[in-house]
Design an enzyme around this catalytic site. Structure first.
Site, short mmCIF file in Angstrom:
data_model
loop_
_atom_site.label_atom_id
_atom_site.label_comp_id
_atom_site.label_asym_id
_atom_site.label_seq_id
_atom_site.Cartn_x
_atom_site.Cartn_y
_atom_site.Cartn_z
N LYS A 203 0.76 -1.26 -0.07
CA LYS A 203 0.02 -0.04 -0.18
C LYS A 203 0.83 1.40 -0.04
O LYS A 203 0.78 2.13 -0.75
CB LYS A 203 -0.93 -0.14 1.14
CG LYS A 203 -1.73 1.30 1.39
CD LYS A 203 -2.73 1.30 2.38
CE LYS A 203 -3.42 2.48 2.61
NZ LYS A 203 -4.41 2.41 3.84
N GLU A 209 10.40 -4.65 4.86
CA GLU A 209 10.49 -5.92 4.20
C GLU A 209 10.38 -6.37 2.80
O GLU A 209 11.13 -6.90 2.14
CB GLU A 209 9.43 -6.96 5.00
CG GLU A 209 9.84 -7.17 6.50
CD GLU A 209 9.19 -6.17 7.38
OE1 GLU A 209 8.77 -5.02 6.83
OE2 GLU A 209 8.96 -6.45 8.50
N ARG A 261 -5.19 -4.36 5.93
CA ARG A 261 -5.86 -5.59 6.46
C ARG A 261 -7.24 -5.80 5.59
O ARG A 261 -7.99 -6.78 5.78
CB ARG A 261 -5.99 -5.85 7.70
CG ARG A 261 -6.45 -4.56 8.56
CD ARG A 261 -6.38 -4.72 10.04
NE ARG A 261 -6.91 -3.55 10.73
CZ ARG A 261 -5.86 -2.46 10.88
NH1 ARG A 261 -4.91 -2.28 10.35
NH2 ARG A 261 -6.48 -1.37 11.70
N GLU A 346 -5.02 -6.48 14.78
CA GLU A 346 -4.33 -5.32 14.39
C GLU A 346 -5.63 -3.92 14.54
O GLU A 346 -5.39 -3.04 14.53
CB GLU A 346 -3.90 -5.29 12.95
CG GLU A 346 -2.88 -4.11 12.46
CD GLU A 346 -2.23 -4.28 11.28
OE1 GLU A 346 -2.67 -4.12 10.31
OE2 GLU A 346 -0.95 -4.44 11.51
N HIS A 377 -5.64 -32.92 17.29
CA HIS A 377 -4.34 -34.02 17.48
C HIS A 377 -3.21 -33.16 18.34
O HIS A 377 -2.08 -33.69 18.29
CB HIS A 377 -3.79 -34.99 16.71
CG HIS A 377 -5.14 -35.76 16.05
ND1 HIS A 377 -5.39 -37.06 16.55
CD2 HIS A 377 -5.90 -35.50 15.25
CE1 HIS A 377 -6.28 -37.56 16.09
NE2 HIS A 377 -6.67 -36.76 15.22
N LYS A 486 9.60 -0.87 14.23
CA LYS A 486 10.19 -0.42 12.92
C LYS A 486 11.38 0.53 13.17
O LYS A 486 12.18 0.50 12.48
CB LYS A 486 9.10 0.10 11.86
CG LYS A 486 7.85 -0.69 11.37
CD LYS A 486 6.91 0.00 10.46
CE LYS A 486 5.80 -0.97 10.15
NZ LYS A 486 5.02 -0.25 9.21
O1 F6P Z 1 3.34 -2.78 9.69
C1 F6P Z 1 1.94 -3.20 9.63
C2 F6P Z 1 1.45 -2.75 8.09
O2 F6P Z 1 1.31 -1.47 7.95
C3 F6P Z 1 0.22 -3.58 7.79
O3 F6P Z 1 -1.08 -2.75 8.49
C4 F6P Z 1 0.02 -3.75 6.44
O4 F6P Z 1 -0.96 -4.62 5.98
C5 F6P Z 1 1.45 -4.01 6.37
O5 F6P Z 1 2.17 -3.56 7.38
C6 F6P Z 1 1.93 -3.79 4.95
O6 F6P Z 1 2.09 -2.43 4.67
P1 F6P Z 1 2.23 -2.15 2.94
O7 F6P Z 1 1.12 -2.59 2.20
O8 F6P Z 1 2.34 -0.76 3.19
O9 F6P Z 1 3.67 -2.65 2.48
#
Ligand code: F6P
Length: 516
Positions: A203, A209, A261, A346, A377, A486
């Site tokens: 987004k 990451e 989300r 969240e 199980h 972060k």
């Molecule tokens: O760190 C949490 C978050 O902001 C989530 O709310 C979101 O879904 C995820 O990281 C990924 O964010 P983005 O789509 O901006 O990479």
């Protein structure tokens, strides 16, 4: 902003507490079924594309009546209507919350102020679905790698796995989320650049990451001598400029009023559309829209997301159950618990109300689970005989999508038997074989695990989380709690190289030295 009254400041809240103290605490399901032959009918209902049995929950008609009064007094309906109308109910980010618009048909009557946004939604949807169909028809692309994390991973991954029976053969889908290079390295090991499409899903297009994985994927692609980034990379983002700066020309956008989300219905859903096709994706949207309409228009007493959200408040704040377990009796729903974890924890894992005031009661429970029968199980022992009561949520699908003889009745029998065992228990004076019973569960049934049913179920959960969050008076649509870690990771990363531990607490410093 809409006026809503925090649940603990209502008259109904006090009445619920009195009802709990006067016997609600000791409610016995076995006695309730014995006393009322109509109980199943009264506490179960159909909703779009699914059936829900809530009768094995610790509630009676009086509890529901008081909970409904709570919803009314707290202003739930006005808050819901404000969301659908595009009010900025995500106040800390000053944003509207309009994921419902993503599944609204182009012809649906939209509030005037949303007409432009709805037109944009459909233009983007059409472009994205046309692209999906073109890639599906391109047999040289055999592997699709979605690079994204959180909402940019869990929704598409869960849905692609869940709808496996609708996935056209000829393409493999991979999901890389973790910054741990082991994950990307393992996926890349088996790929050929000329047959691979990378989707960079973010987004914000800033998530550390995702950026690290996207950079490494691009490097791997270029190092193989490939140059056609436009054909082999696409970005799904609200930050189209950043994607272009990264070197990706093929982009599908969405808007700041779609929370991460809540985003699988947007361009973030492209892997789903690639997997099940444009028609399948539209069926998923249609199922969710049907549930939106149910939530928007059904009277509260027959409004399934509302009933579930109220039950969640009853369990969390009166019974003080701190956890809820998800038991999908379908192996394709393997990632559903992880998806629902983000959705609920969240959204509602907050300790202050929308005005920033500390809350005097519990909010989001811990959500967790595994597909049945595997969980049976492993941890079901604790659910049957442990010291904590953990409400369970069964999800069963009537029709199997395979022909293997005997399996499906066994699976369904296990789901029914577990819910039954939790409730009825077993008396044994010896102690070890004694099952206390009276352990609550809800039971959802789909006819088939089809796109509409999945869409409806996910929207049901979204609105259920909305309901409990609204009653608790919190903002369910921000996530400030993820930010601190972060920031600290950015400080620590160079220290791993330099060994500088100045200003760190002794534990972090000691561990850092160990890890160098
Ligand atoms: O760190 C949490 C978050 O902001 C989530 O709310 C979101 O879904 C995820 O990281 C990924 O964010 P983005 O789509 O901006 O990479």
């Amino acid at each position: 902003m809409t006026m809503k009254t925090r649940c603990d400041r209502t008259v109904a809240w006090g009445r619920l507490q009195a009802h709990y103290d006067a016997g609600g605490r000791d409610f016995d399901l076995r006695q309730a079924f014995a006393a009322d032959p109509q109980r199943f009918g009264a506490f179960s209902q159909s909703a779009p594309h699914l059936f829900a049995d809530l009768s094995k929950n610790l509630i009676d008609a009086k509890t529901e009546e008081l909970l409904l009064a709570l919803a009314q007094e707290a202003g739930l309906e006005a808050h819901r209507d404000a969301m659908f109308a595009g009010a900025h109910i995500n106040a800390t980010e000053d944003r509207a919350v309009l994921h419902t618009l993503l599944r609204s048909p182009a012809s649906a009557p939209a509030p005037e102020q949303l007409a432009g946004a709805l037109a944009d939604v459909h233009a983007t949807l059409a472009a994205m679905l046309a692209y999906a169909e073109a890639v599906r028809a391109d047999h040289t692309i055999t592997d699709v790698v979605n690079i994204g994390i959180g909402g940019s991973d869990l929704g598409p991954q869960m849905a692609v796995r869940a709808l496996d029976q609708f996935v056209a053969p000829g393409k493999r889908f991979h999901f890389v989320s973790n910054v741990d290079g082991h994950e990307l390295a393992r996926v890349l090991r088996d790929l050929a650049p000329e047959h691979t499409l990378f989707l960079v899903a973010s987004k914000t297009f800033t998530t550390a990451e995702t950026m690290a994985n996207a950079q490494s994927a691009k490097r791997w692609f270029e190092q193989s001598g490939s140059v056609d980034i436009a054909r082999h990379f696409a970005a799904l983002t609200t930050n189209v400029e950043a994607a272009r700066a990264f070197g990706i020309e093929t982009t599908f956008g969405f808007w700041d009023w779609v929370g991460g989300r809540y985003s699988l219905w947007s361009a973030i859903g492209l892997p789903i559309a690639l997997a099940i096709g444009a028609d399948g994706f539209r069926r998923l949207l249609a199922g969710a829209h049907a549930m939106d309409e149910h939530f928007r228009t059904a009277p509260l007493a027959q409004n399934l997301p509302v009933r579930l959200g109220l039950l969640d408040v009853w369990y969390r704040n009166f019974h003080r159950f701190a956890s809820r377990s998800i038991a999908p009796y379908h192996s394709a729903l393997q990632r559903l618990p992880a998806y629902l974890q983000q959705l609920e924890m969240e959204s509602n894992g907050k300790r202050v109300d929308a005005g920033g005031q500390a809350l005097p009661f519990g909010t989001s429970p811990v959500l967790w689970g595994e597909p049945g029968t595997n969980g049976q199980h492993a941890y079901f022992q604790m659910l049957h005989q442990g010291t904590d009561v953990i409400p369970l949520e069964f999800i069963a699908v009537r029709d199997a999508a395979h022909e293997l003889e005997g399996h499906h009745p066994k699976l369904l029998a296990n789901a029914l038997a577990q819910a039954q065992a939790l409730m009825v228990g077993q008396r044994d004076e010896g102690g070890h074989r004694n099952f206390p019973g009276n352990r609550p569960s809800s039971f959802f049934v789909f006819d088939q695990l089809a796109p509409e049913a999945l869409g409806a179920f996910l929207a049901l959960y979204e609105h259920r989380v909305f309901t409990s969050g609204a009653l608790w008076g919190i903002n369910s649509f921000d996530q400030w709690g993820v930010e601190l870690g972060k920031v600290l990771a950015r400080d620590i990363e160079p220290r791993l190289a330099s060994g500088d531990t100045q200003g760190l607490d002794a534990s972090t410093a000691g561990l850092l030295a160990r890890l160098r």
